[in-house]
Write a protein that holds these residues in place. Structure first.
Motif, PDB file in Angstrom:
ATOM      1  N   ASP A  11       0.905  -1.193  -0.049  1.00  0.00           N
ATOM      2  CA  ASP A  11       0.138  -0.022  -0.001  1.00  0.00           C
ATOM      3  C   ASP A  11       0.932   1.314   0.086  1.00  0.00           C
ATOM      4  OD1 ASP A  11      -2.652  -1.355  -0.134  1.00  0.00           O
ATOM      5  OD2 ASP A  11      -2.783  -1.431   2.388  1.00  0.00           O
ATOM      6  N   ILE A  12       1.736   1.420   0.865  1.00  0.00           N
ATOM      7  CA  ILE A  12       2.740   2.507   1.238  1.00  0.00           C
ATOM      8  C   ILE A  12       3.572   2.590  -0.300  1.00  0.00           C
ATOM      9  CG2 ILE A  12       4.433   3.333   2.318  1.00  0.00           C
ATOM     10  CD1 ILE A  12       3.019   2.163   4.998  1.00  0.00           C
ATOM     11  N   ASN A  13       4.029   1.620  -0.521  1.00  0.00           N
ATOM     12  CA  ASN A  13       5.110   1.747  -1.716  1.00  0.00           C
ATOM     13  C   ASN A  13       4.578   1.868  -2.943  1.00  0.00           C
ATOM     14  OD1 ASN A  13       7.209   1.199   0.296  1.00  0.00           O
ATOM     15  ND2 ASN A  13       7.365  -0.735   0.043  1.00  0.00           N
ATOM     16  N   ASP A  18      -1.148   3.732  -7.477  1.00  0.00           N
ATOM     17  CA  ASP A  18      -2.398   3.293  -7.102  1.00  0.00           C
ATOM     18  C   ASP A  18      -3.544   4.257  -7.128  1.00  0.00           C
ATOM     19  OD1 ASP A  18      -1.455   0.720  -7.159  1.00  0.00           O
ATOM     20  OD2 ASP A  18      -1.417   0.633  -4.890  1.00  0.00           O
ATOM     21  N   GLY A  19      -2.997   5.778  -6.940  1.00  0.00           N
ATOM     22  CA  GLY A  19      -3.963   6.792  -6.805  1.00  0.00           C
ATOM     23  C   GLY A  19      -4.216   7.257  -5.441  1.00  0.00           C
ATOM     24  N   TYR A  20      -3.634   6.844  -4.509  1.00  0.00           N
ATOM     25  CA  TYR A  20      -3.601   7.208  -3.027  1.00  0.00           C
ATOM     26  C   TYR A  20      -2.332   7.925  -2.626  1.00  0.00           C
ATOM     27  CZ  TYR A  20      -7.604   3.877  -3.858  1.00  0.00           C
ATOM     28  OH  TYR A  20      -8.760   3.677  -4.574  1.00  0.00           O
ATOM     29  N   PRO A  21      -1.886   8.739  -2.933  1.00  0.00           N
ATOM     30  CA  PRO A  21      -0.488   9.338  -2.633  1.00  0.00           C
ATOM     31  C   PRO A  21      -0.619   9.581  -0.667  1.00  0.00           C
ATOM     32  CG  PRO A  21      -1.658  11.013  -3.594  1.00  0.00           C
ATOM     33  CD  PRO A  21      -2.451   9.588  -3.707  1.00  0.00           C
ATOM     34  N   ILE A  22       0.634   9.329  -0.410  1.00  0.00           N
ATOM     35  CA  ILE A  22       0.607   9.590   1.255  1.00  0.00           C
ATOM     36  C   ILE A  22       0.625  11.012   1.511  1.00  0.00           C
ATOM     37  CG2 ILE A  22       2.133   9.271   3.081  1.00  0.00           C
ATOM     38  CD1 ILE A  22       1.370   6.709   2.121  1.00  0.00           C
ATOM     39  N   ALA A  41       6.600   8.618  -0.979  1.00  0.00           N
ATOM     40  CA  ALA A  41       6.816   8.006   0.167  1.00  0.00           C
ATOM     41  C   ALA A  41       7.048   6.420   0.252  1.00  0.00           C
ATOM     42  CB  ALA A  41       5.504   8.521   1.113  1.00  0.00           C
ATOM     43  N   GLN A  42       7.599   5.992   1.015  1.00  0.00           N
ATOM     44  CA  GLN A  42       7.823   4.606   1.038  1.00  0.00           C
ATOM     45  C   GLN A  42       8.342   4.116   2.274  1.00  0.00           C
ATOM     46  OE1 GLN A  42      12.379   4.716  -0.675  1.00  0.00           O
ATOM     47  NE2 GLN A  42      11.222   6.163  -1.572  1.00  0.00           N
ATOM     48  N   THR A  43       7.933   2.726   2.529  1.00  0.00           N
ATOM     49  CA  THR A  43       8.522   2.185   3.809  1.00  0.00           C
ATOM     50  C   THR A  43      10.057   2.390   3.789  1.00  0.00           C
ATOM     51  OG1 THR A  43       8.653  -0.099   2.740  1.00  0.00           O
ATOM     52  CG2 THR A  43       6.467   0.564   4.024  1.00  0.00           C
ATOM     53  N   PHE A  44      10.727   2.363   5.038  1.00  0.00           N
ATOM     54  CA  PHE A  44      12.131   2.371   5.159  1.00  0.00           C
ATOM     55  C   PHE A  44      12.335   1.288   6.475  1.00  0.00           C
ATOM     56  CE2 PHE A  44      16.165   4.360   6.807  1.00  0.00           C
ATOM     57  CZ  PHE A  44      16.690   4.428   5.520  1.00  0.00           C
ATOM     58  N   GLY A  45      12.857   0.288   6.000  1.00  0.00           N
ATOM     59  CA  GLY A  45      13.097  -0.842   7.067  1.00  0.00           C
ATOM     60  C   GLY A  45      11.652  -1.267   7.574  1.00  0.00           C
ATOM     61  N   ASP A  46      11.633  -2.044   8.627  1.00  0.00           N
ATOM     62  CA  ASP A  46      10.278  -2.551   9.324  1.00  0.00           C
ATOM     63  C   ASP A  46       9.550  -1.424   9.735  1.00  0.00           C
ATOM     64  OD1 ASP A  46      11.240  -5.234   8.276  1.00  0.00           O
ATOM     65  OD2 ASP A  46      11.971  -5.659  10.390  1.00  0.00           O
ATOM     66  N   ASP A  47      10.138  -0.496  10.283  1.00  0.00           N
ATOM     67  CA  ASP A  47       9.397   0.457  11.151  1.00  0.00           C
ATOM     68  C   ASP A  47       9.621   2.044  10.582  1.00  0.00           C
ATOM     69  OD1 ASP A  47      12.004   1.016  11.930  1.00  0.00           O
ATOM     70  OD2 ASP A  47      11.368   0.652  13.758  1.00  0.00           O
ATOM     71  N   GLY A  48       9.735   2.404   9.489  1.00  0.00           N
ATOM     72  CA  GLY A  48       9.990   3.757   9.318  1.00  0.00           C
ATOM     73  C   GLY A  48       9.406   4.230   8.021  1.00  0.00           C
ATOM     74  N   LEU A  49       9.362   5.434   7.597  1.00  0.00           N
ATOM     75  CA  LEU A  49       9.219   5.828   6.165  1.00  0.00           C
ATOM     76  C   LEU A  49      10.057   6.695   5.596  1.00  0.00           C
ATOM     77  CD1 LEU A  49       5.492   7.253   7.076  1.00  0.00           C
ATOM     78  CD2 LEU A  49       6.187   5.308   5.424  1.00  0.00           C
ATOM     79  N   ALA A  50      10.121   7.073   4.302  1.00  0.00           N
ATOM     80  CA  ALA A  50      11.142   7.891   3.666  1.00  0.00           C
ATOM     81  C   ALA A  50      10.352   8.486   2.468  1.00  0.00           C
ATOM     82  CB  ALA A  50      12.441   7.364   3.186  1.00  0.00           C
ATOM     83  N   PHE A  51      10.912   9.792   2.206  1.00  0.00           N
ATOM     84  CA  PHE A  51      10.491  10.342   1.020  1.00  0.00           C
ATOM     85  C   PHE A  51      11.307  11.172   0.533  1.00  0.00           C
ATOM     86  CE2 PHE A  51       8.400  12.448   4.686  1.00  0.00           C
ATOM     87  CZ  PHE A  51       8.906  14.026   4.397  1.00  0.00           C
ATOM     88  N   TRP A  52      11.391  11.834  -0.805  1.00  0.00           N
ATOM     89  CA  TRP A  52      12.140  12.678  -1.457  1.00  0.00           C
ATOM     90  C   TRP A  52      11.743  13.828  -1.484  1.00  0.00           C
ATOM     91  CZ3 TRP A  52      17.363  12.138  -2.746  1.00  0.00           C
ATOM     92  CH2 TRP A  52      17.685  12.919  -3.748  1.00  0.00           C
ATOM     93  N   VAL A  71       5.998  14.637  12.935  1.00  0.00           N
ATOM     94  CA  VAL A  71       5.231  14.783  11.803  1.00  0.00           C
ATOM     95  C   VAL A  71       4.313  13.626  11.590  1.00  0.00           C
ATOM     96  CG1 VAL A  71       7.136  15.578  10.198  1.00  0.00           C
ATOM     97  CG2 VAL A  71       6.727  13.133  10.342  1.00  0.00           C
ATOM     98  N   ALA A  72       3.288  13.740  11.043  1.00  0.00           N
ATOM     99  CA  ALA A  72       2.290  12.735  10.575  1.00  0.00           C
ATOM    100  C   ALA A  72       1.998  12.284   9.058  1.00  0.00           C
ATOM    101  CB  ALA A  72       0.891  13.217  11.220  1.00  0.00           C
ATOM    102  N   ALA A  73       1.845  11.302   8.806  1.00  0.00           N
ATOM    103  CA  ALA A  73       1.333  10.823   7.584  1.00  0.00           C
ATOM    104  C   ALA A  73       0.378   9.921   7.598  1.00  0.00           C
ATOM    105  CB  ALA A  73       2.790   9.850   7.068  1.00  0.00           C
ATOM    106  N   VAL A  74      -0.575  10.078   6.449  1.00  0.00           N
ATOM    107  CA  VAL A  74      -1.479   9.330   6.278  1.00  0.00           C
ATOM    108  C   VAL A  74      -1.860   8.722   4.762  1.00  0.00           C
ATOM    109  CG1 VAL A  74      -4.363   9.858   6.267  1.00  0.00           C
ATOM    110  CG2 VAL A  74      -2.799  11.112   7.866  1.00  0.00           C
ATOM    111  N   TYR A  75      -2.244   7.376   4.935  1.00  0.00           N
ATOM    112  CA  TYR A  75      -2.481   6.690   3.757  1.00  0.00           C
ATOM    113  C   TYR A  75      -3.822   6.141   3.773  1.00  0.00           C
ATOM    114  CZ  TYR A  75      -3.058   2.607   0.566  1.00  0.00           C
ATOM    115  OH  TYR A  75      -3.663   1.821  -0.485  1.00  0.00           O
TER     116      TYR A  75
END
Length: 144
Positions: A11-13, A18-22, A41-52, A71-75
């Motif tokens: 979902d996140i990656n 898919d049309g549901y940006p973070i 936005a992408q998963t980063f390891g088992d428990d993190g997020l990253a984005f450019w 920060v907060a992030a929503v999918y």
């Protein structure tokens, strides 16, 4: 403990394609919300997020996390009844290898918008993930 399952990772990656940006929200030094859609936005390891972030000088998000890294992030994919609200502490990542990894793991359409790779990688160490996944409610925290 936070650990993304396979569906959450997909979902996140795949959120942009898919049309549901973070959506990421930070708070500026003036106390106003800095809300932005993050196609990278992408998963980063088992428990993190990253984005450019393509243009750090113009980025309210980068300016905000320099002062207040929370920060907060929503999918949200409401037709599939899967949604996640994630909170954590963000930083601009100084490690060139991580920076390259985040860029390379971004969707091709987003990479094409910064062909010179002049942007920066932001990494979020998640504190909590709440919402609804394939198996029902999601409630994870770093402390648990």
């Amino acid at each position: 403990m936070i650990r993304f399952d396979a569906q959450m990772r997909a979902d996140i990656n795949g959120a942009l394609d898919d049309g549901y940006p973070i959506v990421v929200c930070a708070v500026t030094p003036e106390g106003t919300p800095a809300v932005s859609f993050r196609g990278t936005a992408q998963t980063f390891g088992d428990d993190g997020l990253a984005f450019w972030v393509r243009n750090q000088e113009a980025s309210e998000t980068v300016r905000a996390i320099a002062v207040n890294p929370v920060v907060a992030a929503v999918y949200a994919n409401m037709p599939a009844r899967r949604h996640y609200t994630m909170t954590g502490r963000a930083r601009v990542e100084p490690d060139p290898a991580v920076r390259l990894q985040v860029f390379d793991n971004s969707p091709a359409s987003e990479r094409a918008r910064d062909p010179e790779r002049t942007g920066v990688a932001v990494v979020v160490e998640l504190e909590s993930v709440r919402g609804r996944g394939t198996e029902g409610p999601v409630a994870m925290s770093r402390e648990a």
